[in-house]
Enzyme design. Sequence first.
Site, PDB file in Angstrom:
ATOM      1  N   LYS A 111      27.120  84.786  18.516  1.00 15.71           N
ATOM      2  CA  LYS A 111      26.056  85.418  19.293  1.00 15.71           C
ATOM      3  C   LYS A 111      26.599  86.326  20.390  1.00 15.71           C
ATOM      4  O   LYS A 111      26.021  87.371  20.685  1.00 15.71           O
ATOM      5  CB  LYS A 111      25.125  84.363  19.876  1.00 15.71           C
ATOM      6  CG  LYS A 111      24.300  83.664  18.799  1.00 15.71           C
ATOM      7  CD  LYS A 111      23.269  82.708  19.373  1.00 15.71           C
ATOM      8  CE  LYS A 111      22.466  82.067  18.250  1.00 15.71           C
ATOM      9  NZ  LYS A 111      21.446  81.121  18.757  1.00 15.71           N
ATOM     10  N   LYS A 200      21.185  78.334   3.305  1.00 16.05           N
ATOM     11  CA  LYS A 200      20.530  77.091   3.726  1.00 16.05           C
ATOM     12  C   LYS A 200      19.069  77.333   4.103  1.00 16.05           C
ATOM     13  O   LYS A 200      18.735  78.347   4.717  1.00 16.05           O
ATOM     14  CB  LYS A 200      21.279  76.497   4.929  1.00 16.05           C
ATOM     15  CG  LYS A 200      20.782  75.126   5.368  1.00 16.05           C
ATOM     16  CD  LYS A 200      21.597  74.598   6.536  1.00 16.05           C
ATOM     17  CE  LYS A 200      21.083  73.254   7.011  1.00 16.05           C
ATOM     18  NZ  LYS A 200      21.854  72.729   8.173  1.00 16.05           N
ATOM     19  N   LYS A 203      13.809  76.919   9.072  1.00 15.42           N
ATOM     20  CA  LYS A 203      12.443  77.149   9.566  1.00 15.42           C
ATOM     21  C   LYS A 203      12.327  78.489  10.272  1.00 15.42           C
ATOM     22  O   LYS A 203      11.215  78.970  10.521  1.00 15.42           O
ATOM     23  CB  LYS A 203      12.033  76.014  10.504  1.00 15.42           C
ATOM     24  CG  LYS A 203      12.912  75.827  11.711  1.00 15.42           C
ATOM     25  CD  LYS A 203      12.629  74.512  12.406  1.00 15.42           C
ATOM     26  CE  LYS A 203      13.681  74.193  13.456  1.00 15.42           C
ATOM     27  NZ  LYS A 203      13.588  72.819  13.955  1.00 15.42           N
TER      28      LYS A 203
END
Length: 339
Positions: A111, A200, A203
């Site tokens: 990040k 993977k 959500k």
Amino acid sequence: MKTIFSGIQPSGIPTIGNYIGAMKQFKMLQENYDCFFCIVDEHAITVPQDRLKLRKQILQLASLYIAVGLDPKQATIFIQSEVPAHAEAAWIVQCNTAIGELERMTQFKDKSQKNGKTSVSAGLLTYPPLMVADIILYNSDLVPVGEDQKQHLELTRDFVERFNTRYGTASQPILTLPEVKIPKKDAGGRIMSLQEPTKKMSKSDSNTKGFISMLDEPNVIRKKIRSAVTDSSGKIEYDPENKPGISNLLVIYSAMTEEPIEEIATKYADSSYAEFKNDLAEVVVAVLEPIQARYEELLVSEELQDILDEGAEKAQFVANKTLRKMRNAVGLGRKPRRK
């Protein structure tokens, strides 16, 4: 009885991947371990949050914990921020951890390189010590995690060994050294996206067809499974390398029914993908419907509030004992008075 700690962020409704890889396992673990299941809301604020939405998600996750079968008489279910020892222990961990160790953490590297170090919060760098504190406060022997969290458990083990060497003795270690418990992939340890079966299930996927939420309505579940990516062969067999799509669906079927993958593949050897997907959809719906019904009851009940109150009280009692040992080891506060 050995102790297990596990924490999940309240960052949205879990998927069936979260259920199969973690929450379903929790139900079995509570039978044989002293379990502490934590909603790690302090981890969630490493990125900006809507406070009302976050509070709603905390209660939603707590309701799902219990709805999937966690028994508050067997396991301790609590909210991280309601046990102040987590934040205080995390500071002691930070002061005994080199900054280089934290900068090597994959999430921070990814990040900060993508967005620049000036645009990510300091919490993104220092949340691994909070995770270490979560684990060590409960004298955890085992920590069930996915493969992507293994690096944080290695940091925890390194810290415990360093702390015990620096402040304890070989015969009297201060902190418990935890072991990592990673589910096997073919046992549901890694459920993949329905649309990109090499990735993977998440959500946060921008393509909502890629995941099944634990609160998806039955017809939504059926539609998502019918549209799941497979291949053109039409043969139902478990071959993750060459046939990741149908292999992923077989793993989900096996995890939901406890049937071995080989037996499922044999049972559907002469069936079409459409027939298999229809049956799989009904299997998933049958598992999730009673969970969803119990979830709705809990969400508006005083029972949930009572469970979280009791969980916080029990967690605080255990965590404070460990924190006192850590404070004493590093010399914080006054020497305890004799009574």
